[in-house]
Design an enzyme around this catalytic site. Structure first.
Site, short mmCIF file in Angstrom:
data_model
loop_
_atom_site.label_atom_id
_atom_site.label_comp_id
_atom_site.label_asym_id
_atom_site.label_seq_id
_atom_site.Cartn_x
_atom_site.Cartn_y
_atom_site.Cartn_z
N ASP A 45 -41.99 9.10 -11.46
CA ASP A 45 -41.67 9.04 -12.61
C ASP A 45 -42.51 7.86 -13.38
O ASP A 45 -44.24 7.16 -13.21
CB ASP A 45 -40.87 7.31 -12.44
CG ASP A 45 -40.17 6.90 -14.23
OD1 ASP A 45 -38.82 6.76 -14.77
OD2 ASP A 45 -40.97 5.82 -14.37
N TYR A 50 -48.20 6.38 -20.50
CA TYR A 50 -49.14 5.74 -19.31
C TYR A 50 -50.39 7.21 -18.81
O TYR A 50 -51.45 6.29 -18.33
CB TYR A 50 -48.37 6.13 -18.12
CG TYR A 50 -46.51 5.67 -17.71
CD1 TYR A 50 -46.77 4.54 -18.10
CD2 TYR A 50 -46.56 5.71 -16.42
CE1 TYR A 50 -45.45 3.61 -18.21
CE2 TYR A 50 -44.43 4.95 -16.49
CZ TYR A 50 -44.56 3.47 -17.78
OH TYR A 50 -43.51 3.47 -17.45
N LYS A 75 -41.18 9.75 -20.89
CA LYS A 75 -40.67 9.37 -21.55
C LYS A 75 -41.29 9.18 -23.37
O LYS A 75 -42.46 9.18 -23.22
CB LYS A 75 -40.58 7.24 -20.99
CG LYS A 75 -39.90 7.93 -19.74
CD LYS A 75 -40.22 5.73 -19.62
CE LYS A 75 -39.81 5.48 -17.84
NZ LYS A 75 -41.24 6.01 -16.94
N HIS A 108 -37.83 4.94 -24.28
CA HIS A 108 -39.12 4.75 -23.83
C HIS A 108 -38.19 2.50 -24.23
O HIS A 108 -38.01 2.07 -23.03
CB HIS A 108 -40.36 4.08 -23.90
CG HIS A 108 -41.21 4.19 -22.63
ND1 HIS A 108 -42.76 4.56 -22.51
CD2 HIS A 108 -40.91 3.02 -21.85
CE1 HIS A 108 -43.01 4.08 -21.03
NE2 HIS A 108 -42.11 2.91 -21.08
P1 NAD Z 1 -43.05 -2.58 -8.69
O1 NAD Z 1 -41.97 -3.49 -9.06
O2 NAD Z 1 -43.10 -0.89 -8.71
O3 NAD Z 1 -44.15 -3.19 -7.99
C1 NAD Z 1 -46.08 -1.85 -8.07
C2 NAD Z 1 -46.75 -3.71 -7.39
O4 NAD Z 1 -46.74 -4.02 -6.20
C3 NAD Z 1 -47.80 -2.76 -7.08
O5 NAD Z 1 -48.73 -2.49 -8.04
C4 NAD Z 1 -48.13 -3.72 -5.84
O6 NAD Z 1 -49.21 -3.81 -6.48
C5 NAD Z 1 -46.99 -3.97 -5.18
N1 NAD Z 1 -46.70 -3.46 -3.98
C6 NAD Z 1 -46.30 -2.07 -3.76
N2 NAD Z 1 -45.59 -1.47 -3.24
C7 NAD Z 1 -46.01 -2.39 -1.84
C8 NAD Z 1 -45.77 -3.37 -0.89
N3 NAD Z 1 -45.22 -2.28 0.20
N4 NAD Z 1 -46.05 -4.55 -0.20
C9 NAD Z 1 -46.55 -5.20 -1.40
N5 NAD Z 1 -47.13 -5.52 -2.78
C10 NAD Z 1 -46.42 -3.69 -2.83
O7 NAD Z 1 -43.96 -2.66 -10.43
P2 NAD Z 1 -43.94 -1.24 -11.45
O8 NAD Z 1 -45.06 -0.60 -11.06
O9 NAD Z 1 -43.77 -2.02 -12.60
O10 NAD Z 1 -42.06 -0.83 -11.89
C11 NAD Z 1 -42.30 0.70 -10.97
C12 NAD Z 1 -42.36 2.17 -11.84
O11 NAD Z 1 -41.07 2.05 -12.92
C13 NAD Z 1 -43.44 1.67 -12.23
O12 NAD Z 1 -44.14 2.29 -12.18
C14 NAD Z 1 -42.57 2.88 -13.62
O13 NAD Z 1 -42.69 3.98 -13.25
C15 NAD Z 1 -41.57 2.34 -13.87
N6 NAD Z 1 -41.83 1.47 -14.96
C16 NAD Z 1 -40.94 1.42 -16.08
C17 NAD Z 1 -40.75 0.64 -17.31
C18 NAD Z 1 -39.99 1.00 -18.38
O14 NAD Z 1 -40.74 -0.11 -19.40
N7 NAD Z 1 -39.44 1.57 -18.81
C19 NAD Z 1 -41.99 -0.18 -17.34
C20 NAD Z 1 -42.30 -0.44 -16.45
C21 NAD Z 1 -41.96 0.26 -15.55
#
Ligand code: NAD
Length: 274
Positions: A45, A50, A75, A108
């Site tokens: 994704d 980004y 997106k 998005h």
């Molecule tokens: P997430 O909930 O996936 O959390 C990621 C964070 O959690 C990492 O930076 C790290 O600090 C921690 N983490 C990851 N694995 C871990 C583990 N095993 N143990 C402990 N900590 C851990 O947050 P995200 O990146 O905001 O969301 C995932 C994906 O969703 C994004 O990368 C993106 O692709 C998508 N996204 C989309 C939108 C949108 O508006 N459509 C907004 C935000 C994110």
């Protein structure tokens, strides 16, 4: 192991557990996507905003995997909304990704104040018809705007929304489902914050012999969401993949859903964001 797949309303399938790339620099994105593909993830994704589509594309190109083995989402950014500008933005994304199609293209954010999501949606329908996007969907759409698109004649394949135990979005998930729209959960781990040290989460993690992150991801998968946790750390990338082996019972699922808070949202309100 392979991820289970979900079938979208256009009959295409999508791997339920994927890999997220928000806030990952292009070079780091290349390395972490490479680590994810190595681990077994086949769903990536990303988004134009980004700034890492080129890095993602390089990782795909160098993986040795066939393009058809990968499910790739990008997106349309807010400033590119509108019919002509959306078509142009897709071409630019494809160029940066080094591919001639994406598996899923999303609006998005709805940006209701701009009033361009309907024109943008028409462009996405055209992109689907011409094969540049296999499936099309939306992100951050509240129920009434999903309904508006459904009534316009083409139902989005997915709605990608903020969703984690502190913000379980029970109503919007049900609204999506009522239209045959799959729910994708963004920030599935609550961005790695308080959710992962929540006493209920850590208690259930101990009960099932998994880590807190695996427990939260297992909940997401069990309630039917598509998720793509982000990490740039190879051990965590593998740990998150291990969620596929974790099973929670009904009572554990319920305890996690009950963690929802009135102000659980981490990101902006989609009706306000432009
Ligand atoms: P997430 O909930 O996936 O959390 C990621 C964070 O959690 C990492 O930076 C790290 O600090 C921690 N983490 C990851 N694995 C871990 C583990 N095993 N143990 C402990 N900590 C851990 O947050 P995200 O990146 O905001 O969301 C995932 C994906 O969703 C994004 O990368 C993106 O692709 C998508 N996204 C989309 C939108 C949108 O508006 N459509 C907004 C935000 C994110």
């Amino acid at each position: 192991t392979a991820s289970p797949v979900s079938t979208m309303n256009d009959d295409h399938t999508i791997p339920q557990l994927g890999f997220g790339t928000w806030q990952v620099e292009p070079d780091v994105a290349q390395a972490s996507v490479a680590a994810a593909l190595e681990t077994g993830y086949r769903h990536i994704d990303t988004a134009a905003i980004y700034g890492n589509e080129e890095g993602v594309g390089r990782a795909l190109a160098e993986s040795g995997l066939d393009r058809q083995e990968i499910f790739l989402t990008t997106k349309l950014w807010n400033q590119d909304q509108g019919y002509d500008s959306a078509l142009k933005a897709m071409d630019q994304s494809l160029q940066r990704l080094g591919t001639d199609y994406v598996d899923l293209y999303l609006i998005h954010w709805p940006c209701p104040a701009n009033g361009l999501y309907r024109d943008s949606w028409e462009a996405l329908v055209e992109l689907r018809n011409s094969g540049r996007a296999r499936s099309i969907g939306v992100s951050n759409f509240p129920a009434h705007l999903v309904e508006e698109l459904v009534n316009s004649g083409v139902t989005p394949a997915v709605n990608q929304i903020e969703l984690h135990p502190y913000f379980p979005q029970v109503e919007l998930r049900a609204a999506n489902a009522s239209h045959g729209v799959l729910t994708e959960a963004w920030s599935p781990l609550g961005q790695g914050g308080e959710v992962l040290t929540d006493p209920t989460v850590t208690e259930i993690a101990e009960e099932v012999g998994a880590t807190p992150a695996q427990t939260v991801l297992a909940w997401q998968l069990a309630i039917g969401n598509i998720v793509f946790p982000k990490s740039v750390t190879p051990e965590r990338i593998r740990e998150n993949w291990g969620a596929l082996q974790v099973t929670l019972d009904e009572e554990q699922l319920e305890r996690l859903t009950e963690l929802g808070r009135d102000n659980g949202r981490l990101g902006p309100d989609p009706m306000e964001f432009n």
